[in-house]
Scaffold this motif. Structure first.
Motif, mmCIF file in Angstrom:
data_model
loop_
_atom_site.group_PDB
_atom_site.id
_atom_site.type_symbol
_atom_site.label_atom_id
_atom_site.label_comp_id
_atom_site.label_asym_id
_atom_site.label_seq_id
_atom_site.Cartn_x
_atom_site.Cartn_y
_atom_site.Cartn_z
ATOM 1 N N LYS A 120 46.242 117.678 57.332
ATOM 2 C CA LYS A 120 45.737 116.654 56.423
ATOM 3 C C LYS A 120 46.610 116.554 55.170
ATOM 4 O O LYS A 120 47.020 115.459 54.771
ATOM 5 C CB LYS A 120 44.297 116.979 56.035
ATOM 6 C CG LYS A 120 43.666 115.942 55.112
ATOM 7 C CD LYS A 120 42.267 116.354 54.688
ATOM 8 C CE LYS A 120 42.309 117.501 53.695
ATOM 9 N NZ LYS A 120 40.977 117.799 53.128
ATOM 10 N N ASP B 98 45.286 108.652 55.491
ATOM 11 C CA ASP B 98 44.022 108.976 54.839
ATOM 12 C C ASP B 98 43.630 107.894 53.841
ATOM 13 O O ASP B 98 42.454 107.516 53.755
ATOM 14 C CB ASP B 98 44.129 110.329 54.138
ATOM 15 C CG ASP B 98 42.809 110.756 53.522
ATOM 16 O OD1 ASP B 98 41.905 111.143 54.278
ATOM 17 O OD2 ASP B 98 42.677 110.669 52.282
ATOM 18 N N HIS C 173 37.216 112.522 55.291
ATOM 19 C CA HIS C 173 38.635 112.217 55.377
ATOM 20 C C HIS C 173 39.046 112.211 56.845
ATOM 21 O O HIS C 173 38.507 112.969 57.652
ATOM 22 C CB HIS C 173 39.456 113.259 54.609
ATOM 23 C CG HIS C 173 39.317 113.130 53.129
ATOM 24 N ND1 HIS C 173 40.065 112.255 52.391
ATOM 25 C CD2 HIS C 173 38.484 113.749 52.266
ATOM 26 C CE1 HIS C 173 39.715 112.348 51.118
ATOM 27 N NE2 HIS C 173 38.748 113.245 51.015
ATOM 28 N N HIS C 174 40.019 111.376 57.174
ATOM 29 C CA HIS C 174 40.508 111.199 58.546
ATOM 30 C C HIS C 174 39.403 110.684 59.454
ATOM 31 O O HIS C 174 39.165 111.197 60.536
ATOM 32 C CB HIS C 174 41.112 112.509 59.089
ATOM 33 C CG HIS C 174 41.556 112.406 60.519
ATOM 34 N ND1 HIS C 174 41.762 113.501 61.303
ATOM 35 C CD2 HIS C 174 41.817 111.348 61.313
ATOM 36 C CE1 HIS C 174 42.133 113.127 62.510
ATOM 37 N NE2 HIS C 174 42.173 111.820 62.541
#
Length: 477
Positions: free
Chosen positions: A184, A247, A436-437
């Motif tokens: 990430k 992201d 996130h993601h």
């Protein structure tokens, strides 16, 4: 029309089965192996993707004139952990040996497996962690997008008995967390992943992608374009529309949320607003303190869901509502009620755990897009953010959980609601955190004695599209 849940009921808890107004039982109708759209329902597409990944890694090794990749620190740590005990090494080896040598679990009709050992798995992990961001491909999305590359690598091994034992280990999940967080921070949140956020054929701003996102987002009768819905700048940045990374694109904000997603009945505390842009997955009344959540029925076990918090006992006998987010949906969370946030925490958990009831021993065969079929199960053991919110009567104390699923396990609580800042007032519809993601799944829990009437669209199987975030979900009475 509303569907009523009487929280005073004392009969045996219902597992993922909503009640009609007459009290009869109806089974959810959604196709659970398609929920979220993160992995393909058709295993041939997953095999094709894995074949291409293996070929890409092998080419990388060939170009570098090496027989094996020099593993990056996070992946090397997982390798050392696996080889530190006989038990972990046996489980890591066994989960590949136990994948059947037959279609569709192998590469081709002569029985060659895609990934034959944990050594090859580690090489795939390392390559993805350092290089790969999910790209848009219409053919893949039509059958289920491969947006979870780590999950795709593990989809069959995690369905074995050895995989079940391996991915429940806390020490294994600690190393997986290091790998996913590195991916990430070094790829998905950086310009290294910006190349997939373009208007090209495989870009997330392509016409096909935008059409799917617009279709998922136009839920209230309006027909708005992506540019009208979301904050973006195609004029100043025609290639990336102002998005700096994968992201950045996936945590995008509505351009005018109060207009696009008005808050349901803002002056009426008895009305509960939808907390995520999501599709209903399960609704259960009379949830037990402890239940067999790992078995086929997947009942909710509130003490384990809520990480044994002292408030958990108040939710025994209460109601649990669960809904899932899809790959092209909005990924931020809003408070379902007004009141005071009195406790928050992020619980570290599993990333790739699939119960044996949904693995190769299942009469239906393994979930082709795990853990989609076991969202109730992962609500007890996966990485998750937990909120306790004290709302006005008739709701009182309620809990909201935002659950990471596989590669999507980054649960961010906004600073205002960080544990150090509590208690903190919150308004219904106010943003409280985000994934996130991409998307995942979430649960709302209500105490025993809180009677609820859910809108018809909140009943699993009653609606093809998402329920809009901040829209009406249920009324307490």
């Amino acid at each position: 029309m509303h569907v009523h849940i009487n929280a005073e009921r004392k009969e045996k808890p219902l597992s993922n089965i909503p009640m009609t107004p007459s009290g009869a039982l109806t089974a959810p109708r959604q196709k659970s192996n398609r929920v979220g759209g993160w992995l393909p329902q058709n295993p041939k597409l997953l095999i094709s993707w894995l074949r291409d990944l293996v070929a890409e890694v092998n080419k990388h090794k060939h170009d570098a004139s090496i027989s094996s990749l020099l593993l990056s620190e996070p992946v090397q740590q997982l390798k050392e952990l696996i080889e530190s005990t006989a038990e972990l090494r046996m489980l890591a080896s066994g989960m590949f040996d136990e994948v059947p040598d037959r279609a569709p679990y192998n590469e081709d009709p002569i029985g060659n497996k895609q990934i034959k050992s944990y050594h090859e798995m580690l090489e795939m992990f390392d390559f993805v962690m350092n290089n790969k961001a999910p790209s848009w491909k219409k053919l893949e999305y039509d059958a289920g997008l491969i947006g979870f590359p780590f999950n795709a690598i593990l989809d069959w091994p995690m369905a074995t008995a050895s995989g079940y034992a391996f991915f429940l280990k806390p020490e294994v999940n600690s190393k997986l967390k290091y790998i996913l967080n590195t991916w990430k921070s070094e790829v998905l949140m950086t310009a290294k992943s910006q190349h997939v956020i373009t208007t090209g054929e495989d870009g997330w701003l392509s016409q096909d992608s935008l059409m799917n996102i617009e279709n998922d987002t136009n839920l209230t009768g309006q027909e708005l374009t992506f540019q009208q819905i979301f904050q973006c700048d195609p004029q100043a940045d025609p290639k990336h529309w102002g998005f700096k990374s994968w992201d950045d694109f996936f945590v995008r904000k509505f351009k005018n949320i109060d207009q696009i997603r008005p808050v349901a009945f803002p002056g009426q505390p008895e009305w509960i607003a939808n907390s995520c842009e999501s599709k209903p997955f399960a609704l259960q009344s009379n949830a037990q303190e402890y239940d067999s959540f790992w078995l086929k029925g997947q009942a909710y076990s509130v003490s384990e869901m809520l990480h044994g918090h002292r408030f958990a006992e108040q939710f025994v006998g209460g109601t649990v509502y669960q809904a899932f987010l899809s790959a092209t949906s909005y990924h931020r969370w809003s408070s379902p009620v007004s009141g005071k946030v009195v406790h928050t925490e992020v619980v570290d958990g599993t990333y790739f755990s699939e119960p044996v009831t949904k693995g190769f021993t299942s009469s239906e065969g393994p979930d082709p897009a795990s853990p989609n079929r076991v969202q109730s199960y992962i609500s007890h053991i996966a990485t998750r953010a937990i909120f306790f919110i004290e709302a006005p009567k008739p709701i009182g104390l309620m809990a909201a959980m935002y659950i990471g699923m596989a590669d999507v396990s980054s649960c961010e609580i906004l600073q205002k609601f960080d544990a150090k800042s509590l208690p903190a007032s919150v308004e219904k519809g106010e943003e409280i955190g985000l994934f996130h993601h991409g998307g995942s799944t979430h649960c709302l829990l209500f105490r025993q004695g809180v009677n609820l009437a859910f809108v018809t669209g909140a009943i699993p199987g009653n609606r093809e599209k998402n329920l809009p975030i901040r829209g009406p979900l249920a009324i307490a009475y």
